[in-house]
Design a protein around this motif. Structure first.
Motif: not given
Length: 95
Positions: A52-76
C-alpha cells in the motif's frame, strides 16, 4: 528437517537448496508458518502495508511528474520528448 523455533536461521533442511548451507528454504518457511500461524498473519499484514505504501509512493511520483510536465513550454516538451525517444531507442538497440 529441523526447525529451531527460537532461532529460525539455525533450522536445517536436507532439500537440494538448503542441504549443508545456512540458508532458510521454502520448506522451513512453510513449516514455521504452519507452526506459528500468528507469525504468518503478521508477515502478511506487513507485506500488505508495504504494498500500500509502495502504491502511494508510485501515485505521488506520477502526480509530481504530471505537475513537472505541465510547467514545460511546448518547445521544452518537444525537446524532452525527442531526447526520451532517442534514449529509449538506444536502450532497445543495446538489449
Amino acid at each position: 528437517m529441523h526447525i529451531d523455533r527460537a532461532h529460525p536461521r539455525k533450522s536445517t533442511c536436507n532439500c537440494p537448496f538448503a542441504d549443508g548451507r545456512r540458508v532458510v528454504c521454502k520448506h522451513m518457511i512453510a513449516l514455521y508458518f504452519t507452526a506459528k500461524p500468528k507469525a504468518a498473519e503478521d508477515f502478511l499484514k506487513e507485506v500488505e502495508e508495504w504494498e500500500a505504501e509502495e502504491l502511494e509512493r508510485e501515485e505521488q511520483h506520477y502526480e509530481d511528474l504530471e505537475r513537472y510536465v505541465k510547467t514545460l513550454s511546448k518547445t521544452e516538451l518537444q525537446e524532452q520528448l525527442l531526447s526520451a525517444l532517442i534514449e529509449l531507442e538506444e536502450l532497445q538497440n543495446w538489449g
